[in-house]
Design an enzyme around this catalytic site. Structure first.
Site, mmCIF file in Angstrom:
data_model
loop_
_atom_site.group_PDB
_atom_site.id
_atom_site.type_symbol
_atom_site.label_atom_id
_atom_site.label_comp_id
_atom_site.label_asym_id
_atom_site.label_seq_id
_atom_site.Cartn_x
_atom_site.Cartn_y
_atom_site.Cartn_z
ATOM 1 N N TYR A 142 -4.602 -5.157 9.709
ATOM 2 C CA TYR A 142 -4.822 -6.706 9.787
ATOM 3 C C TYR A 142 -5.315 -6.868 11.741
ATOM 4 O O TYR A 142 -6.523 -8.372 12.160
ATOM 5 C CB TYR A 142 -3.108 -6.869 10.049
ATOM 6 C CG TYR A 142 -2.613 -7.967 8.669
ATOM 7 C CD1 TYR A 142 -3.128 -7.388 7.537
ATOM 8 C CD2 TYR A 142 -1.718 -8.728 8.800
ATOM 9 C CE1 TYR A 142 -2.407 -7.646 6.293
ATOM 10 C CE2 TYR A 142 -1.695 -9.169 7.034
ATOM 11 C CZ TYR A 142 -1.464 -8.927 6.630
ATOM 12 O OH TYR A 142 -1.290 -9.250 5.231
ATOM 13 N N LYS A 193 -2.296 5.992 1.517
ATOM 14 C CA LYS A 193 -3.183 7.018 0.881
ATOM 15 C C LYS A 193 -4.233 6.924 0.910
ATOM 16 O O LYS A 193 -5.375 7.301 0.950
ATOM 17 C CB LYS A 193 -3.941 4.926 -0.204
ATOM 18 C CG LYS A 193 -5.252 4.468 -1.298
ATOM 19 C CD LYS A 193 -4.630 4.666 -2.075
ATOM 20 C CE LYS A 193 -5.192 5.231 -3.255
ATOM 21 N NZ LYS A 193 -5.288 4.987 -4.666
ATOM 22 N N ASP A 225 -0.034 3.159 -4.872
ATOM 23 C CA ASP A 225 -0.089 2.514 -6.455
ATOM 24 C C ASP A 225 1.099 2.383 -6.888
ATOM 25 O O ASP A 225 1.176 2.050 -7.562
ATOM 26 C CB ASP A 225 -1.770 2.744 -6.806
ATOM 27 C CG ASP A 225 -2.342 4.342 -6.339
ATOM 28 O OD1 ASP A 225 -1.845 5.137 -5.578
ATOM 29 O OD2 ASP A 225 -2.796 4.551 -7.194
ATOM 30 N N ASP A 249 2.237 -5.987 3.709
ATOM 31 C CA ASP A 249 2.392 -7.272 3.131
ATOM 32 C C ASP A 249 2.593 -7.405 1.394
ATOM 33 O O ASP A 249 3.445 -8.176 1.172
ATOM 34 C CB ASP A 249 1.403 -7.853 3.211
ATOM 35 C CG ASP A 249 1.062 -9.101 3.085
ATOM 36 O OD1 ASP A 249 2.354 -9.987 3.506
ATOM 37 O OD2 ASP A 249 -0.333 -9.551 2.762
ATOM 38 N N ASP A 253 6.460 -8.020 -0.812
ATOM 39 C CA ASP A 253 6.815 -9.322 -1.641
ATOM 40 C C ASP A 253 6.995 -8.935 -3.427
ATOM 41 O O ASP A 253 8.132 -9.562 -3.909
ATOM 42 C CB ASP A 253 5.922 -10.229 -2.435
ATOM 43 C CG ASP A 253 4.777 -10.763 -1.266
ATOM 44 O OD1 ASP A 253 5.403 -11.000 0.049
ATOM 45 O OD2 ASP A 253 4.097 -11.956 -1.578
HETATM 46 C C1 IPM Z 1 3.742 -12.496 5.547
HETATM 47 C C2 IPM Z 1 2.460 -13.030 4.951
HETATM 48 C C3 IPM Z 1 1.521 -12.895 6.231
HETATM 49 C C4 IPM Z 1 1.340 -11.931 5.850
HETATM 50 C C5 IPM Z 1 0.790 -14.402 6.447
HETATM 51 C C6 IPM Z 1 1.269 -15.327 6.192
HETATM 52 C C7 IPM Z 1 -0.535 -13.797 7.739
HETATM 53 O O1 IPM Z 1 2.246 -12.798 4.034
HETATM 54 O O2 IPM Z 1 4.903 -12.234 6.273
HETATM 55 O O3 IPM Z 1 4.164 -11.322 4.611
HETATM 56 O O4 IPM Z 1 -0.192 -11.869 5.663
HETATM 57 O O5 IPM Z 1 1.487 -11.045 7.064
HETATM 58 MG MG MG Z 2 2.705 -11.836 3.023
#
Ligand code: IPM
Ligand code: MG
Length: 359
Positions: A142, A193, A225, A249, A253
């Site tokens: 990032y 990885k 993975d 990230d 999710d």
């Molecule tokens: C998160 C989001 C952010 C990230 C974006 C909005 C920049 O997806 O907080 O997970 O990728 O970190």
């Molecule tokens: Mg995110």
């Protein structure tokens, strides 16, 4: 009477609606627990772009730095998606993380018994899931240099980013993760990885060295993975997961979705000092903004995490978390967690139910 300065960053989309509810909840909790909150609102994301041209105005970062804690709702929306990168809402969020030194992102994925049927996975797979993802937040691909898009001699464009971690960056997030695991079920899975990437091999080597300082924690390593697969195959094998920025990230999710709705999950981003930043894991949901459909519970639970981690007000945090469990027991559901026989409410209705539950 304890008094805290809290910076509120409502941001975009559903952000202002859910933030308004969280503020009402904090005020009520303040009355009950003799805590005064001095709230100051500041601009970030698309709202800041519209008002000032920049996604993170200097004044916002300064206000955040001067406060005891920062509560963020969500940023982003279609309207700003085509702006150049330095003017995008996401760039403001990344600058805020970097500006406050928030290198440790704690994302709990806990499934509440009342919501097991809201998960897209089978009951026996998700019942009892309780995972904490510790994501490195201010390094890795990032932020790595060099980055960019250049035109090559042939006129073809080439895009590139750099995944980079230094030993000290790995160590500081590693220590947060081991300490987090110590307070939980004492199992830490480090995800990388290392079969392909040098940066991941260094990550694995450092985490292995650190483990000697935490003999009570059982450390395992997993390729990213495989971790993605194991999260949906048998999530109960995980307790605490530590990983870099990009993998975190993605995996956070996936972990969030195990619990039925990303609309339920809070997160904490911490530096080595106050203030930390607290925000829901979900985004700004522009498709439902302004329609009283948003689930405010992740925002409310983020406020609880803020009380617990930054302000050391554990009893107040407990009271909020108990109120959330109570309204779910009472059957109140926003659209994202609705199931048969439950009571449908909007964002406001859910907020009222929470206030009533706090008493
Ligand atoms: C998160 C989001 C952010 C990230 C974006 C909005 C920049 O997806 O907080 O997970 O990728 O970190
Ligand atoms: Mg995110």
């Amino acid at each position: 009477m304890a008094s805290y300065r809290i910076t509120l960053l409502p941001g975009d989309g559903i952000g202002p609606e859910i933030m308004a509810i969280a503020v009402q909840v904090l005020k009520r909790i303040g009355e009950k627990f003799s805590i005064t909150f001095e709230f100051q609102e500041a601009l970030v994301g698309g709202a800041a772009i519209d008002a000032t041209g920049e996604p993170l105005p200097a004044a916002t970062l300064e206000t955040c730095k001067q406060s005891d804690s920062v509560l963020l709702a969500a940023i982003g929306g279609y309207k700003w998606d085509t702006l150049p990168r330095h003017q995008r809402p996401e760039t403001g969020l990344l600058a805020l993380r970097a500006g406050l030194g928030l290198f440790a992102n704690l994302r709990p994925a806990t499934i509440l018994p009342q919501l097991v049927d809201a998960s897209s996975l089978k009951r026996e797979i998700v019942e009892g899931v309780d995972i904490m993802v510790v994501r490195e937040l201010t390094g890795g691909i990032y932020f790595g240099q060099p980055r960019g898009v250049v035109e090559t001699e042939t006129g073809e464009k080439r895009g590139f980013n750099t995944m980079v971690y230094s030993e000290s960056e790995i160590d500081r997030i590693g220590r947060v993760a081991f300490e987090t695991a110590q307070k939980r079920r004492k199992k830490l899975c480090s995800v990388d990885k290392a079969n392909v990437l040098e940066v991941s091999q260094l990550w694995r080597d450092r985490i292995t060295v650190l483990a000697a300082d935490y003999p009570d924690v059982e450390l395992t390593h997993m390729y990213v993975d495989n971790a993605a697969m194991q999260l949906v195959r048998n999530p109960k094998q995980f307790d605490t997961i530590v990983t870099g920025n990009l993998f975190g990230d993605i995996l956070s999710d996936a972990a969030a979705m195990l619990t039925g709705s990303i609309g339920m999950l809070p997160s904490a981003s911490l530096s080595s000092a106050r203030p930390g930043l607290y925000e829901p894991v979900h985004g700004s949901a522009p498709d439902i903004a302004g329609q009283d459909k948003a689930n405010p519970l992740a925002q409310i639970l983020s406020a609880a995490m803020m009380l617990r981690y930054d302000l050391n007000e554990a009893a107040a945090a407990d009271a909020i978390e108990q109120a959330v469990v109570k309204v779910l027991d009472q059957g109140y559901r926003t659209g994202d967690i609705m199931s048969d026989g439950m009571i449908a409410v909007g964002c406001q209705g859910m907020g009222e139910a929470i206030l009533a539950a706090i008493g």
